[in-house]
Design a protein around this motif. Structure first.
Motif, mmCIF file in Angstrom:
data_model
loop_
_atom_site.group_PDB
_atom_site.id
_atom_site.type_symbol
_atom_site.label_atom_id
_atom_site.label_comp_id
_atom_site.label_asym_id
_atom_site.label_seq_id
_atom_site.Cartn_x
_atom_site.Cartn_y
_atom_site.Cartn_z
ATOM 1 N N CYS A 169 1.935 -11.339 -10.656
ATOM 2 C CA CYS A 169 1.466 -9.958 -10.868
ATOM 3 C C CYS A 169 3.247 -9.474 -11.644
ATOM 4 C CB CYS A 169 1.518 -9.137 -9.645
ATOM 5 S SG CYS A 169 1.587 -7.463 -9.737
ATOM 6 N N THR A 170 3.039 -8.869 -12.879
ATOM 7 C CA THR A 170 4.312 -8.453 -13.347
ATOM 8 C C THR A 170 4.092 -6.813 -13.333
ATOM 9 O OG1 THR A 170 4.314 -10.116 -14.897
ATOM 10 C CG2 THR A 170 5.557 -8.002 -15.349
ATOM 11 N N LEU A 171 5.189 -6.241 -12.675
ATOM 12 C CA LEU A 171 5.318 -4.617 -12.503
ATOM 13 C C LEU A 171 6.445 -4.112 -13.706
ATOM 14 C CD1 LEU A 171 5.842 -4.575 -8.652
ATOM 15 C CD2 LEU A 171 3.726 -4.428 -10.020
ATOM 16 N N PHE A 172 5.837 -3.156 -14.123
ATOM 17 C CA PHE A 172 6.651 -2.497 -15.109
ATOM 18 C C PHE A 172 7.121 -0.924 -14.659
ATOM 19 C CE2 PHE A 172 3.865 -5.233 -17.253
ATOM 20 C CZ PHE A 172 4.630 -5.962 -18.032
ATOM 21 N N ASP A 173 7.805 -0.445 -15.361
ATOM 22 C CA ASP A 173 8.591 0.700 -14.898
ATOM 23 C C ASP A 173 7.561 1.920 -14.646
ATOM 24 O OD1 ASP A 173 7.908 2.041 -17.234
ATOM 25 O OD2 ASP A 173 9.865 2.808 -17.777
ATOM 26 N N ASP A 174 6.522 1.669 -14.894
ATOM 27 C CA ASP A 174 5.431 3.114 -14.672
ATOM 28 C C ASP A 174 4.861 2.640 -13.262
ATOM 29 O OD1 ASP A 174 4.142 0.791 -15.627
ATOM 30 O OD2 ASP A 174 2.703 2.205 -17.166
ATOM 31 N N ALA A 175 5.145 1.591 -12.524
ATOM 32 C CA ALA A 175 4.464 0.903 -11.257
ATOM 33 C C ALA A 175 4.610 2.204 -9.958
ATOM 34 C CB ALA A 175 4.893 -0.080 -11.052
ATOM 35 N N GLU A 176 3.644 2.507 -9.401
ATOM 36 C CA GLU A 176 3.883 3.504 -8.276
ATOM 37 C C GLU A 176 3.772 2.630 -7.299
ATOM 38 O OE1 GLU A 176 0.547 6.135 -8.628
ATOM 39 O OE2 GLU A 176 0.881 6.429 -10.950
ATOM 40 N N PRO A 177 4.861 2.774 -6.367
ATOM 41 C CA PRO A 177 4.960 1.893 -5.034
ATOM 42 C C PRO A 177 3.630 1.906 -4.229
ATOM 43 C CG PRO A 177 7.068 2.986 -5.486
ATOM 44 C CD PRO A 177 6.156 3.349 -6.416
ATOM 45 N N GLU A 178 3.163 3.211 -3.775
ATOM 46 C CA GLU A 178 1.939 3.227 -3.003
ATOM 47 C C GLU A 178 0.692 2.543 -3.379
ATOM 48 O OE1 GLU A 178 -0.044 3.777 0.243
ATOM 49 O OE2 GLU A 178 1.703 4.606 0.059
ATOM 50 N N ARG A 179 0.553 2.705 -4.837
ATOM 51 C CA ARG A 179 -0.639 2.173 -5.517
ATOM 52 C C ARG A 179 -0.492 0.372 -5.480
ATOM 53 N NH1 ARG A 179 -2.906 4.554 -11.395
ATOM 54 N NH2 ARG A 179 -4.839 3.262 -11.419
ATOM 55 N N VAL A 180 0.901 0.190 -5.739
ATOM 56 C CA VAL A 180 1.139 -1.507 -5.803
ATOM 57 C C VAL A 180 0.873 -2.046 -4.255
ATOM 58 C CG1 VAL A 180 2.812 -3.237 -5.928
ATOM 59 C CG2 VAL A 180 2.831 -1.286 -7.618
ATOM 60 N N ALA A 181 1.185 -1.212 -3.550
ATOM 61 C CA ALA A 181 1.063 -1.662 -1.883
ATOM 62 C C ALA A 181 -0.546 -1.939 -1.671
ATOM 63 C CB ALA A 181 1.675 -0.806 -1.091
ATOM 64 N N ARG A 182 -1.285 -0.759 -2.315
ATOM 65 C CA ARG A 182 -2.772 -0.854 -2.059
ATOM 66 C C ARG A 182 -3.371 -1.921 -2.791
ATOM 67 N NH1 ARG A 182 -2.499 4.983 -2.781
ATOM 68 N NH2 ARG A 182 -3.684 4.368 -4.883
ATOM 69 N N PHE A 183 -3.088 -2.461 -4.034
ATOM 70 C CA PHE A 183 -3.262 -3.455 -4.647
ATOM 71 C C PHE A 183 -3.068 -4.855 -3.925
ATOM 72 C CE2 PHE A 183 -1.830 -6.988 -7.687
ATOM 73 C CZ PHE A 183 -2.974 -7.411 -8.171
ATOM 74 N N PHE A 184 -1.826 -4.965 -3.420
ATOM 75 C CA PHE A 184 -1.534 -6.034 -2.366
ATOM 76 C C PHE A 184 -2.419 -6.254 -1.347
ATOM 77 C CE2 PHE A 184 3.151 -6.383 -3.993
ATOM 78 C CZ PHE A 184 2.733 -6.778 -5.315
ATOM 79 N N ASP A 185 -2.558 -4.993 -0.687
ATOM 80 C CA ASP A 185 -3.670 -5.087 0.371
ATOM 81 C C ASP A 185 -5.269 -5.606 -0.115
ATOM 82 O OD1 ASP A 185 -1.775 -4.280 2.131
ATOM 83 O OD2 ASP A 185 -2.740 -2.148 1.989
ATOM 84 N N ALA A 186 -5.375 -5.133 -1.247
ATOM 85 C CA ALA A 186 -6.981 -5.569 -2.032
ATOM 86 C C ALA A 186 -7.113 -7.086 -2.114
ATOM 87 C CB ALA A 186 -7.140 -4.733 -2.955
#
Length: 381
Positions: A169-186
Protein backbone atom coordinates in the motif's frame (compact mmCIF):
# COMPACT_ATOMS: atom_id res chain seq x y z
CA UNK A 1 2.18 -12.84 12.41
CA UNK A 2 3.06 -10.95 9.20
CA UNK A 3 6.62 -12.29 9.02
CA UNK A 4 6.80 -16.00 9.95
CA UNK A 5 9.40 -17.19 12.42
CA UNK A 6 11.24 -19.15 9.72
CA UNK A 7 11.73 -16.00 7.67
CA UNK A 8 12.71 -13.90 10.68
CA UNK A 9 15.24 -16.53 11.77
CA UNK A 10 16.82 -16.90 8.34
CA UNK A 11 17.08 -13.18 7.71
CA UNK A 12 18.36 -12.54 11.24
CA UNK A 13 21.03 -15.20 10.82
CA UNK A 14 22.01 -13.81 7.42
CA UNK A 15 22.40 -10.26 8.79
CA UNK A 16 24.31 -11.52 11.82
CA UNK A 17 26.77 -13.35 9.53
CA UNK A 18 27.42 -10.16 7.57
CA UNK A 19 28.19 -8.31 10.79
CA UNK A 20 30.46 -11.08 12.07
CA UNK A 21 32.64 -10.95 8.97
CA UNK A 22 32.69 -7.15 9.09
CA UNK A 23 30.88 -6.62 5.79
CA UNK A 24 29.65 -3.03 5.68
CA UNK A 25 27.48 -3.24 2.57
CA UNK A 26 25.35 -6.24 1.72
CA UNK A 27 21.95 -6.84 0.10
CA UNK A 28 18.84 -7.72 2.05
CA UNK A 29 16.18 -7.81 -0.67
CA UNK A 30 16.78 -8.24 -4.40
CA UNK A 31 14.32 -6.12 -6.37
CA UNK A 32 13.92 -8.17 -9.55
CA UNK A 33 12.09 -6.47 -12.41
CA UNK A 34 11.88 -8.96 -15.28
CA UNK A 35 9.82 -6.51 -17.36
CA UNK A 36 8.37 -2.99 -17.28
CA UNK A 37 5.20 -3.75 -19.26
CA UNK A 38 1.99 -3.40 -17.25
CA UNK A 39 -1.75 -3.76 -17.85
CA UNK A 40 -2.48 -0.60 -15.84
CA UNK A 41 -1.29 2.99 -16.19
CA UNK A 42 -1.20 4.37 -12.64
CA UNK A 43 -0.74 8.12 -12.36
CA UNK A 44 1.90 7.86 -9.63
CA UNK A 45 4.05 5.22 -11.37
CA UNK A 46 7.21 6.04 -13.29
CA UNK A 47 7.92 2.44 -14.31
CA UNK A 48 5.89 2.29 -17.52
CA UNK A 49 7.10 5.49 -19.15
CA UNK A 50 9.25 3.78 -21.77
CA UNK A 51 9.00 3.31 -25.55
CA UNK A 52 7.37 0.06 -26.68
CA UNK A 53 10.73 -1.39 -27.71
CA UNK A 54 11.80 -1.31 -24.06
CA UNK A 55 8.41 -2.32 -22.69
CA UNK A 56 8.62 -5.40 -24.92
CA UNK A 57 11.90 -6.50 -23.34
CA UNK A 58 11.95 -9.42 -20.86
CA UNK A 59 14.64 -10.79 -18.57
CA UNK A 60 14.74 -14.51 -19.46
CA UNK A 61 14.62 -17.22 -16.81
CA UNK A 62 18.37 -17.88 -16.81
CA UNK A 63 19.22 -14.20 -16.28
CA UNK A 64 16.69 -13.89 -13.46
CA UNK A 65 18.11 -16.88 -11.60
CA UNK A 66 21.68 -15.75 -12.28
CA UNK A 67 20.82 -12.40 -10.66
CA UNK A 68 19.45 -14.22 -7.60
CA UNK A 69 22.63 -16.27 -7.30
CA UNK A 70 24.94 -13.33 -7.97
CA UNK A 71 23.26 -11.10 -5.41
CA UNK A 72 22.74 -13.67 -2.65
CA UNK A 73 20.00 -11.72 -0.83
CA UNK A 74 17.70 -13.90 1.30
CA UNK A 75 14.55 -12.19 -0.07
CA UNK A 76 13.53 -11.55 -3.68
CA UNK A 77 10.76 -9.11 -4.53
CA UNK A 78 9.58 -9.66 -8.11
CA UNK A 79 8.15 -6.39 -9.34
CA UNK A 80 7.65 -4.62 -12.66
CA UNK A 81 5.52 -3.67 -14.54
CA UNK A 82 3.18 -6.59 -14.00
CA UNK A 83 5.20 -9.79 -13.47
CA UNK A 84 2.26 -12.05 -14.34
CA UNK A 85 2.59 -10.86 -17.94
CA UNK A 86 5.97 -12.65 -18.12
CA UNK A 87 5.61 -16.02 -19.85
CA UNK A 88 8.23 -17.65 -17.61
CA UNK A 89 7.05 -16.21 -14.31
CA UNK A 90 6.09 -19.57 -12.78
CA UNK A 91 9.53 -21.01 -13.60
CA UNK A 92 11.22 -17.90 -12.20
CA UNK A 93 9.33 -18.26 -8.91
CA UNK A 94 9.94 -22.01 -8.75
CA UNK A 95 13.66 -21.53 -9.34
CA UNK A 96 13.95 -18.98 -6.56
CA UNK A 97 11.92 -21.06 -4.11
CA UNK A 98 14.13 -24.07 -4.92
CA UNK A 99 17.06 -21.92 -3.75
CA UNK A 100 15.22 -21.41 -0.44
CA UNK A 101 14.91 -17.68 -0.93
CA UNK A 102 11.75 -15.89 0.16
CA UNK A 103 9.80 -14.67 -2.86
CA UNK A 104 7.31 -11.79 -2.86
CA UNK A 105 5.48 -11.76 -6.18
CA UNK A 106 4.10 -8.24 -6.63
CA UNK A 107 0.96 -7.95 -8.73
CA UNK A 108 -1.97 -5.66 -9.40
CA UNK A 109 -4.06 -8.89 -9.28
CA UNK A 110 -5.84 -8.40 -12.62
CA UNK A 111 -4.41 -11.73 -13.83
CA UNK A 112 -3.93 -13.34 -10.44
CA UNK A 113 -6.98 -15.63 -10.33
CA UNK A 114 -6.24 -16.91 -13.84
CA UNK A 115 -2.63 -17.67 -12.88
CA UNK A 116 -3.16 -19.25 -9.44
CA UNK A 117 -2.85 -22.80 -10.82
CA UNK A 118 0.72 -22.03 -11.94
CA UNK A 119 1.93 -21.69 -8.34
CA UNK A 120 1.96 -23.77 -5.18
CA UNK A 121 1.71 -22.59 -1.56
CA UNK A 122 5.09 -22.56 0.16
CA UNK A 123 6.62 -20.95 3.25
CA UNK A 124 9.00 -19.29 0.75
CA UNK A 125 6.29 -17.76 -1.45
CA UNK A 126 4.03 -14.75 -0.84
CA UNK A 127 1.59 -12.96 -3.11
CA UNK A 128 2.09 -9.20 -2.69
CA UNK A 129 -1.04 -7.50 -4.02
CA UNK A 130 -1.03 -3.80 -4.83
CA UNK A 131 -3.90 -2.20 -2.92
CA UNK A 132 -3.75 1.51 -2.12
CA UNK A 133 -6.88 1.81 -0.02
CA UNK A 134 -10.60 1.20 -0.19
CA UNK A 135 -12.48 0.92 -3.48
CA UNK A 136 -12.58 4.63 -4.23
CA UNK A 137 -9.00 5.29 -3.09
CA UNK A 138 -7.48 2.37 -4.99
CA UNK A 139 -9.40 2.74 -8.23
CA UNK A 140 -8.47 6.43 -8.28
CA UNK A 141 -4.82 5.53 -7.65
CA UNK A 142 -4.67 3.03 -10.54
CA UNK A 143 -6.85 5.18 -12.84
CA UNK A 144 -9.35 2.41 -13.58
CA UNK A 145 -12.66 1.43 -12.01
CA UNK A 146 -13.26 -2.08 -10.76
CA UNK A 147 -9.64 -2.95 -10.00
CA UNK A 148 -10.15 -2.94 -6.22
CA UNK A 149 -12.98 -5.46 -6.45
CA UNK A 150 -10.93 -7.78 -8.65
CA UNK A 151 -7.94 -7.53 -6.31
CA UNK A 152 -10.04 -8.42 -3.26
CA UNK A 153 -11.60 -11.37 -5.12
CA UNK A 154 -8.11 -12.59 -6.05
CA UNK A 155 -6.91 -12.27 -2.46
CA UNK A 156 -9.86 -14.34 -1.22
CA UNK A 157 -9.23 -16.99 -3.88
CA UNK A 158 -5.54 -17.23 -3.02
CA UNK A 159 -6.23 -17.49 0.71
CA UNK A 160 -8.79 -20.24 0.04
CA UNK A 161 -6.02 -22.24 -1.68
CA UNK A 162 -3.60 -21.85 1.23
CA UNK A 163 -1.32 -19.11 -0.08
CA UNK A 164 0.22 -16.41 2.05
CA UNK A 165 -0.99 -13.03 0.81
CA UNK A 166 0.27 -9.56 1.67
CA UNK A 167 -0.82 -6.21 0.34
CA UNK A 168 1.53 -3.40 -0.61
CA UNK A 169 0.00 0.00 0.00
CA UNK A 170 1.35 3.39 -1.04
CA UNK A 171 0.02 6.52 0.65
CA UNK A 172 -0.05 9.95 -0.95
CA UNK A 173 -0.63 13.43 0.45
CA UNK A 174 -4.41 13.18 0.07
CA UNK A 175 -4.60 10.17 2.40
CA UNK A 176 -7.06 10.57 5.28
CA UNK A 177 -5.84 8.87 8.49
CA UNK A 178 -9.28 7.65 9.59
CA UNK A 179 -9.97 6.20 6.15
CA UNK A 180 -6.56 4.51 5.96
CA UNK A 181 -7.14 2.95 9.37
CA UNK A 182 -10.54 1.60 8.27
CA UNK A 183 -8.88 0.15 5.17
CA UNK A 184 -6.25 -1.63 7.29
CA UNK A 185 -9.08 -3.04 9.43
CA UNK A 186 -10.85 -4.26 6.29
CA UNK A 187 -7.87 -6.13 4.83
CA UNK A 188 -7.27 -7.75 8.20
CA UNK A 189 -10.86 -9.02 8.11
CA UNK A 190 -10.46 -10.63 4.68
CA UNK A 191 -7.48 -12.60 5.94
CA UNK A 192 -4.49 -10.72 4.52
CA UNK A 193 -1.34 -11.95 6.26
CA UNK A 194 0.60 -8.69 6.24
CA UNK A 195 0.70 -5.09 5.11
CA UNK A 196 3.64 -3.39 3.44
CA UNK A 197 3.07 0.35 3.64
CA UNK A 198 5.12 3.21 2.28
CA UNK A 199 4.83 6.89 1.42
CA UNK A 200 4.81 7.51 -2.31
CA UNK A 201 8.06 8.39 -4.03
CA UNK A 202 8.12 11.19 -6.62
CA UNK A 203 9.19 9.32 -9.74
CA UNK A 204 10.46 12.06 -12.00
CA UNK A 205 8.49 10.80 -15.01
CA UNK A 206 5.23 9.93 -13.20
CA UNK A 207 2.19 11.64 -14.78
CA UNK A 208 0.95 12.89 -11.38
CA UNK A 209 3.56 15.00 -9.57
CA UNK A 210 1.14 16.83 -7.28
CA UNK A 211 0.38 14.25 -4.59
CA UNK A 212 3.71 12.90 -3.32
CA UNK A 213 4.43 13.29 0.38
CA UNK A 214 7.10 15.51 1.89
CA UNK A 215 8.90 14.08 4.92
CA UNK A 216 7.21 16.27 7.55
CA UNK A 217 3.78 15.39 6.16
CA UNK A 218 4.75 11.70 6.00
CA UNK A 219 5.65 11.57 9.69
CA UNK A 220 2.47 13.28 10.85
CA UNK A 221 0.31 11.13 8.58
CA UNK A 222 1.72 7.90 9.96
CA UNK A 223 1.40 9.10 13.54
CA UNK A 224 -2.25 9.90 12.87
CA UNK A 225 -2.85 6.51 11.23
CA UNK A 226 -1.05 4.52 13.92
CA UNK A 227 -2.95 6.41 16.63
CA UNK A 228 -6.13 4.83 15.28
CA UNK A 229 -4.64 1.34 15.39
CA UNK A 230 -3.35 0.97 18.94
CA UNK A 231 0.01 2.51 18.02
CA UNK A 232 0.18 0.24 14.91
CA UNK A 233 -0.28 -2.92 17.00
CA UNK A 234 -3.79 -3.47 15.63
CA UNK A 235 -2.42 -4.55 12.25
CA UNK A 236 0.18 -7.03 11.01
CA UNK A 237 2.88 -5.27 9.02
CA UNK A 238 5.42 -7.15 6.94
CA UNK A 239 8.02 -4.63 8.05
CA UNK A 240 10.20 -4.17 11.08
CA UNK A 241 8.83 -2.27 14.06
CA UNK A 242 11.76 0.14 13.85
CA UNK A 243 10.89 1.06 10.25
CA UNK A 244 7.34 1.88 11.38
CA UNK A 245 8.85 3.94 14.19
CA UNK A 246 10.93 5.75 11.56
CA UNK A 247 7.84 6.52 9.47
CA UNK A 248 6.30 8.16 12.53
CA UNK A 249 9.30 10.47 12.90
CA UNK A 250 10.93 8.75 15.87
CA UNK A 251 14.19 7.66 14.18
CA UNK A 252 16.74 9.70 12.22
CA UNK A 253 17.82 6.89 9.90
CA UNK A 254 19.93 7.34 6.81
CA UNK A 255 19.14 5.51 3.59
CA UNK A 256 20.75 2.14 2.82
CA UNK A 257 20.35 2.00 -0.98
CA UNK A 258 22.50 -1.11 -1.43
CA UNK A 259 20.17 -3.04 0.89
CA UNK A 260 17.62 -3.42 -1.94
CA UNK A 261 19.60 -3.69 -5.20
CA UNK A 262 17.61 -3.74 -8.43
CA UNK A 263 18.13 -5.92 -11.50
CA UNK A 264 16.06 -5.14 -14.59
CA UNK A 265 16.28 -5.12 -18.39
CA UNK A 266 18.83 -2.27 -18.26
CA UNK A 267 21.17 -4.10 -15.87
CA UNK A 268 21.93 -3.49 -12.18
CA UNK A 269 20.31 -0.13 -11.46
CA UNK A 270 22.19 2.67 -9.70
CA UNK A 271 21.66 3.67 -6.97
CA UNK A 272 18.36 2.03 -6.00
CA UNK A 273 14.95 0.75 -7.02
CA UNK A 274 13.54 4.28 -7.14
CA UNK A 275 16.30 6.11 -9.02
CA UNK A 276 17.69 4.97 -12.35
CA UNK A 277 20.83 7.09 -12.65
CA UNK A 278 23.10 4.52 -14.19
CA UNK A 279 23.50 0.78 -14.67
CA UNK A 280 26.20 -1.74 -13.82
CA UNK A 281 26.88 -4.92 -15.77
CA UNK A 282 27.29 -7.05 -12.64
CA UNK A 283 26.26 -7.02 -9.00
CA UNK A 284 29.89 -6.76 -7.96
CA UNK A 285 30.37 -3.70 -10.14
CA UNK A 286 27.22 -2.15 -8.64
CA UNK A 287 28.44 -2.65 -5.09
CA UNK A 288 32.08 -1.71 -5.60
CA UNK A 289 31.94 1.10 -8.14
CA UNK A 290 28.81 3.06 -7.19
CA UNK A 291 29.43 6.36 -5.39
CA UNK A 292 26.95 5.61 -2.61
CA UNK A 293 27.77 8.82 -0.71
CA UNK A 294 26.36 10.83 -3.62
CA UNK A 295 22.82 9.66 -2.82
CA UNK A 296 20.34 9.74 0.03
CA UNK A 297 18.45 12.47 1.86
CA UNK A 298 20.81 15.36 2.55
CA UNK A 299 23.14 14.27 -0.24
CA UNK A 300 21.00 14.51 -3.37
CA UNK A 301 18.02 16.69 -4.26
CA UNK A 302 15.95 13.83 -5.70
CA UNK A 303 16.22 11.98 -2.37
CA UNK A 304 15.11 14.92 -0.21
CA UNK A 305 11.62 13.64 0.65
CA UNK A 306 12.16 9.89 0.40
CA UNK A 307 11.15 7.65 3.31
CA UNK A 308 10.37 4.55 1.24
CA UNK A 309 10.89 1.05 2.62
CA UNK A 310 13.20 0.08 -0.27
CA UNK A 311 15.69 2.62 1.06
CA UNK A 312 15.11 2.53 4.81
CA UNK A 313 13.88 -0.94 5.77
CA UNK A 314 17.41 -2.33 5.50
CA UNK A 315 18.63 0.43 7.83
CA UNK A 316 15.95 -0.51 10.35
CA UNK A 317 16.75 -4.23 10.12
CA UNK A 318 20.45 -3.57 10.72
CA UNK A 319 19.55 -1.43 13.74
CA UNK A 320 17.31 -4.21 15.08
CA UNK A 321 20.11 -6.79 14.80
CA UNK A 322 22.60 -4.49 16.53
CA UNK A 323 20.11 -3.34 19.18
CA UNK A 324 17.36 -5.97 19.49
CA UNK A 325 15.93 -4.35 22.62
CA UNK A 326 14.97 -1.30 20.57
CA UNK A 327 12.84 -3.38 18.23
CA UNK A 328 11.42 -5.31 21.18
CA UNK A 329 10.48 -2.11 22.99
CA UNK A 330 8.59 -0.74 19.98
CA UNK A 331 6.92 -4.10 19.44
CA UNK A 332 5.68 -4.16 23.05
CA UNK A 333 4.64 -0.54 23.57
CA UNK A 334 3.78 0.28 19.97
CA UNK A 335 4.95 3.17 17.84
CA UNK A 336 5.26 6.51 19.64
CA UNK A 337 2.59 8.85 18.26
CA UNK A 338 3.27 12.08 20.13
CA UNK A 339 6.13 14.14 21.52
CA UNK A 340 9.08 15.62 19.62
CA UNK A 341 10.20 14.06 16.37
CA UNK A 342 13.76 13.09 15.55
CA UNK A 343 15.80 15.92 14.00
CA UNK A 344 15.41 16.20 10.25
CA UNK A 345 18.39 15.68 7.97
CA UNK A 346 19.64 19.09 6.75
CA UNK A 347 19.42 19.68 3.01
CA UNK A 348 21.81 22.62 2.76
CA UNK A 349 24.63 20.58 1.22
CA UNK A 350 22.68 18.33 -1.12
CA UNK A 351 23.80 18.32 -4.74
CA UNK A 352 21.28 19.40 -7.38
CA UNK A 353 19.23 16.85 -9.28
CA UNK A 354 20.55 15.49 -12.54
CA UNK A 355 18.12 14.34 -15.20
CA UNK A 356 19.62 11.41 -17.07
CA UNK A 357 16.56 9.23 -17.70
CA UNK A 358 16.31 10.10 -21.40
CA UNK A 359 19.98 9.38 -22.04
CA UNK A 360 19.73 5.87 -20.60
CA UNK A 361 16.57 5.21 -22.61
CA UNK A 362 18.31 6.28 -25.81
CA UNK A 363 21.31 4.04 -25.07
CA UNK A 364 19.00 1.08 -24.47
CA UNK A 365 17.12 1.72 -27.71
CA UNK A 366 20.40 1.76 -29.65
CA UNK A 367 21.38 -1.53 -28.00
CA UNK A 368 18.03 -3.14 -28.88
CA UNK A 369 18.08 -1.92 -32.48
CA UNK A 370 21.71 -2.92 -32.98
CA UNK A 371 20.92 -6.39 -31.66
CA UNK A 372 17.96 -6.75 -34.02
CA UNK A 373 20.02 -5.60 -36.98
CA UNK A 374 22.79 -8.10 -36.17
CA UNK A 375 20.25 -10.91 -35.84
CA UNK A 376 18.77 -10.09 -39.26
CA UNK A 377 22.14 -9.85 -41.06
CA UNK A 378 22.79 -13.09 -43.01
CA UNK A 379 26.06 -14.83 -42.35
CA UNK A 380 28.32 -16.09 -45.12
CA UNK A 381 30.00 -19.46 -45.07
Amino acid sequence: MAIPLLQKARIGAYVARQHLVGRRRYPLVLMLEPLFRCNLACAGCGKIDYPDEILNQRLPLDECLAAVDECGAPVVSIAGGEPLLHKEIEAIVAGIVARRRFVYLCTNALLMQKRLDLFRPSPYFVWSVHLDGDREMHDRSVCEEGVHARAVAAIRAAKARGFRVNINCTLFDDAEPERVARFFDAVREIGVDGITVSPGYAYERAPDQAHFLARARTKQLFRDVFRRGNRARAWSFSQSSLFLDFLAGNRDYRCTPWGNPTRNVFGWQRPCYLLGEGYAKSFRELMEETDWDAYGTGNYEKCANCMVHSGYEATAVQDAVRHPWRALAVGVRGVRIDGPMAPEIPLSHQRPAQFVFSRHVEHKLVEIRTGKASAQTPTTA
